[in-house]
Design a protein around this motif. Structure first.
Motif, PDB file in Angstrom:
ATOM      1  N   ASN A  26     -56.082   0.406  31.765  1.00 36.24           N
ATOM      2  CA  ASN A  26     -56.337  -0.767  30.927  1.00 36.24           C
ATOM      3  C   ASN A  26     -55.082  -1.180  30.163  1.00 36.24           C
ATOM      4  O   ASN A  26     -54.735  -2.359  30.097  1.00 36.24           O
ATOM      5  CB  ASN A  26     -57.478  -0.484  29.946  1.00 36.24           C
ATOM      6  CG  ASN A  26     -58.826  -0.336  30.641  1.00 36.24           C
ATOM      7  OD1 ASN A  26     -59.008  -0.838  31.752  1.00 36.24           O
ATOM      8  ND2 ASN A  26     -59.756   0.350  30.014  1.00 36.24           N
ATOM      9  N   ALA A  27     -54.389  -0.181  29.582  1.00 34.18           N
ATOM     10  CA  ALA A  27     -53.188  -0.472  28.794  1.00 34.18           C
ATOM     11  C   ALA A  27     -52.083  -1.056  29.672  1.00 34.18           C
ATOM     12  O   ALA A  27     -51.370  -1.980  29.250  1.00 34.18           O
ATOM     13  CB  ALA A  27     -52.698   0.791  28.099  1.00 34.18           C
ATOM     14  N   ALA A  28     -51.927  -0.517  30.881  1.00 32.79           N
ATOM     15  CA  ALA A  28     -50.879  -1.011  31.777  1.00 32.79           C
ATOM     16  C   ALA A  28     -51.057  -2.496  32.053  1.00 32.79           C
ATOM     17  O   ALA A  28     -50.086  -3.271  32.012  1.00 32.79           O
ATOM     18  CB  ALA A  28     -50.898  -0.224  33.087  1.00 32.79           C
ATOM     19  N   GLN A  29     -52.280  -2.911  32.298  1.00 32.06           N
ATOM     20  CA  GLN A  29     -52.533  -4.322  32.586  1.00 32.06           C
ATOM     21  C   GLN A  29     -52.364  -5.190  31.342  1.00 32.06           C
ATOM     22  O   GLN A  29     -51.839  -6.303  31.412  1.00 32.06           O
ATOM     23  CB  GLN A  29     -53.931  -4.469  33.186  1.00 32.06           C
ATOM     24  CG  GLN A  29     -54.030  -3.803  34.557  1.00 32.06           C
ATOM     25  CD  GLN A  29     -55.417  -3.854  35.151  1.00 32.06           C
ATOM     26  OE1 GLN A  29     -55.786  -4.812  35.837  1.00 32.06           O
ATOM     27  NE2 GLN A  29     -56.217  -2.827  34.869  1.00 32.06           N
ATOM     28  N   ARG A  33     -58.638   9.523  30.131  1.00 29.06           N
ATOM     29  CA  ARG A  33     -57.222   9.240  29.847  1.00 29.06           C
ATOM     30  C   ARG A  33     -56.681   8.240  30.865  1.00 29.06           C
ATOM     31  O   ARG A  33     -55.966   7.293  30.514  1.00 29.06           O
ATOM     32  CB  ARG A  33     -56.404  10.535  29.926  1.00 29.06           C
ATOM     33  CG  ARG A  33     -56.538  11.454  28.730  1.00 29.06           C
ATOM     34  CD  ARG A  33     -55.706  12.716  28.980  1.00 29.06           C
ATOM     35  NE  ARG A  33     -55.889  13.706  27.943  1.00 29.06           N
ATOM     36  CZ  ARG A  33     -55.183  13.758  26.812  1.00 29.06           C
ATOM     37  NH1 ARG A  33     -54.242  12.863  26.595  1.00 29.06           N
ATOM     38  NH2 ARG A  33     -55.408  14.698  25.920  1.00 29.06           N
ATOM     39  N   ARG A  34     -56.975   8.482  32.133  1.00 28.24           N
ATOM     40  CA  ARG A  34     -56.488   7.612  33.202  1.00 28.24           C
ATOM     41  C   ARG A  34     -57.044   6.187  33.045  1.00 28.24           C
ATOM     42  O   ARG A  34     -56.312   5.209  33.228  1.00 28.24           O
ATOM     43  CB  ARG A  34     -56.909   8.201  34.556  1.00 28.24           C
ATOM     44  CG  ARG A  34     -56.178   7.643  35.766  1.00 28.24           C
ATOM     45  CD  ARG A  34     -54.721   8.071  35.810  1.00 28.24           C
ATOM     46  NE  ARG A  34     -54.552   9.501  35.836  1.00 28.24           N
ATOM     47  CZ  ARG A  34     -54.526  10.238  36.941  1.00 28.24           C
ATOM     48  NH1 ARG A  34     -54.679   9.662  38.108  1.00 28.24           N
ATOM     49  NH2 ARG A  34     -54.320  11.535  36.873  1.00 28.24           N
ATOM     50  N   LYS A  35     -58.311   6.100  32.686  1.00 32.20           N
ATOM     51  CA  LYS A  35     -58.925   4.785  32.480  1.00 32.20           C
ATOM     52  C   LYS A  35     -58.212   4.023  31.366  1.00 32.20           C
ATOM     53  O   LYS A  35     -57.947   2.827  31.479  1.00 32.20           O
ATOM     54  CB  LYS A  35     -60.403   4.960  32.133  1.00 32.20           C
ATOM     55  CG  LYS A  35     -61.158   3.649  31.953  1.00 32.20           C
ATOM     56  CD  LYS A  35     -62.625   3.921  31.653  1.00 32.20           C
ATOM     57  CE  LYS A  35     -63.385   2.613  31.432  1.00 32.20           C
ATOM     58  NZ  LYS A  35     -64.821   2.880  31.104  1.00 32.20           N
ATOM     59  N   GLN A  36     -57.883   4.741  30.292  1.00 33.74           N
ATOM     60  CA  GLN A  36     -57.164   4.126  29.172  1.00 33.74           C
ATOM     61  C   GLN A  36     -55.778   3.651  29.623  1.00 33.74           C
ATOM     62  O   GLN A  36     -55.326   2.575  29.237  1.00 33.74           O
ATOM     63  CB  GLN A  36     -57.026   5.137  28.032  1.00 33.74           C
ATOM     64  CG  GLN A  36     -56.436   4.585  26.748  1.00 33.74           C
ATOM     65  CD  GLN A  36     -57.429   3.781  25.937  1.00 33.74           C
ATOM     66  OE1 GLN A  36     -58.587   4.142  25.827  1.00 33.74           O
ATOM     67  NE2 GLN A  36     -56.977   2.668  25.386  1.00 33.74           N
TER      68      GLN A  36
END
Length: 244
Positions: free
Chosen positions: A126-129, A120-123
């Motif tokens: 990626n989405a934040a950037q 979840r954190r990895k997603q």
């Protein structure tokens, strides 16, 4: 659930006061921030999004908020995305929905809860950037922070916890926890007052976690000292453990 108008007003003021105190104490929001909120659909993340959306309407500091809900395709946890879409629309916050997952047989010896959180954190990173965000806001409250400190103390032998603000070293992002001064009981009462809908399916692993063991232990400790959670939180604050 019927709440007396006076009590409801006190609750609203208490929650808002602690939220704004946390923003100021840890410098969580600055002019020009674009914040991605991890919206699980639980009471904590809904409360966080509502408070940030309210604060966003104030002229200074000027910042924007985007929400993201992540589905896990192999964990039977589900929120009503139609409800989340309406909730976000009512606050004037864009919502993005993504799906990810992991295999329990990938060779990792890590528990399912760790893997779920990691992916979840990895997603979110990626989405934040991709969405041009410089901060990710998570809905961890004071109880989460105290429980994590005890879990680390018992299992890892060091006194540390989830900080209110954490600058990432390998990417231009910071994780913030604006609910860090809120009691879980107040958030639950606030959620009931605001009429938040509950998730469709709770996580099947949550009752079997070590966090649940620590939660029960803290409840026992409160029989001896009703302020034990606040004492641990203040110790973390005094030791500088809430900012990294």
């Amino acid at each position: 659930m019927t709440v007396d108008a006076t009590d409801a007003g006190r609750l609203e003021r208490r929650v808002a006061k602690r939220f704004h105190r946390a923003l100021a104490a840890f410098g969580l929001i600055e002019d020009g921030d674009r914040i991605l909120v991890g919206l699980s659909g639980g009471k904590d993340s809904l409360c966080l999004l509502e408070l940030l959306a309210r604060r966003m309407r104030v002229s200074h500091p000027s910042f924007s908020v985007v929400a993201m809900h992540i589905r896990m395709d192999n964990v039977r946890y589900a929120a009503d995305t139609t409800y989340l879409e309406g909730f976000c629309a009512g606050l004037g916050v864009p919502l993005h929905v993504a799906t990810t997952g992991f295999s329990e047989f990938e060779g990792s010896k890590k528990p399912v809860c760790f893997l779920c959180s990691w992916y979840r954190r990895k997603q979110l990173f990626n989405a934040a950037q991709e969405l041009g965000c410089n901060k990710i806001a998570l809905g961890h409250h004071k109880d989460d922070i105290v429980q994590t400190a005890l879990m680390n103390l018992f299992s890892q032998g060091h006194f540390a916890t989830m900080p209110a603000k954490l600058a990432m070293r390998k990417m231009p992002l910071a994780i913030i926890r604006p609910l860090c001064m809120e009691d879980e009981a107040d958030i639950a009462a606030f959620a009931a007052l605001r009429g938040y809908e509950k998730t469709l399916k709770s996580c099947p692993y949550e009752a079997a976690s070590s966090r649940d063991d620590v939660r029960r232990m803290l409840a026992e400790a409160e029989r001896i000292n009703p302020d034990v959670r606040h004492s641990i939180f203040n110790a973390l604050l005094a030791e500088g453990k809430l900012v990294e």
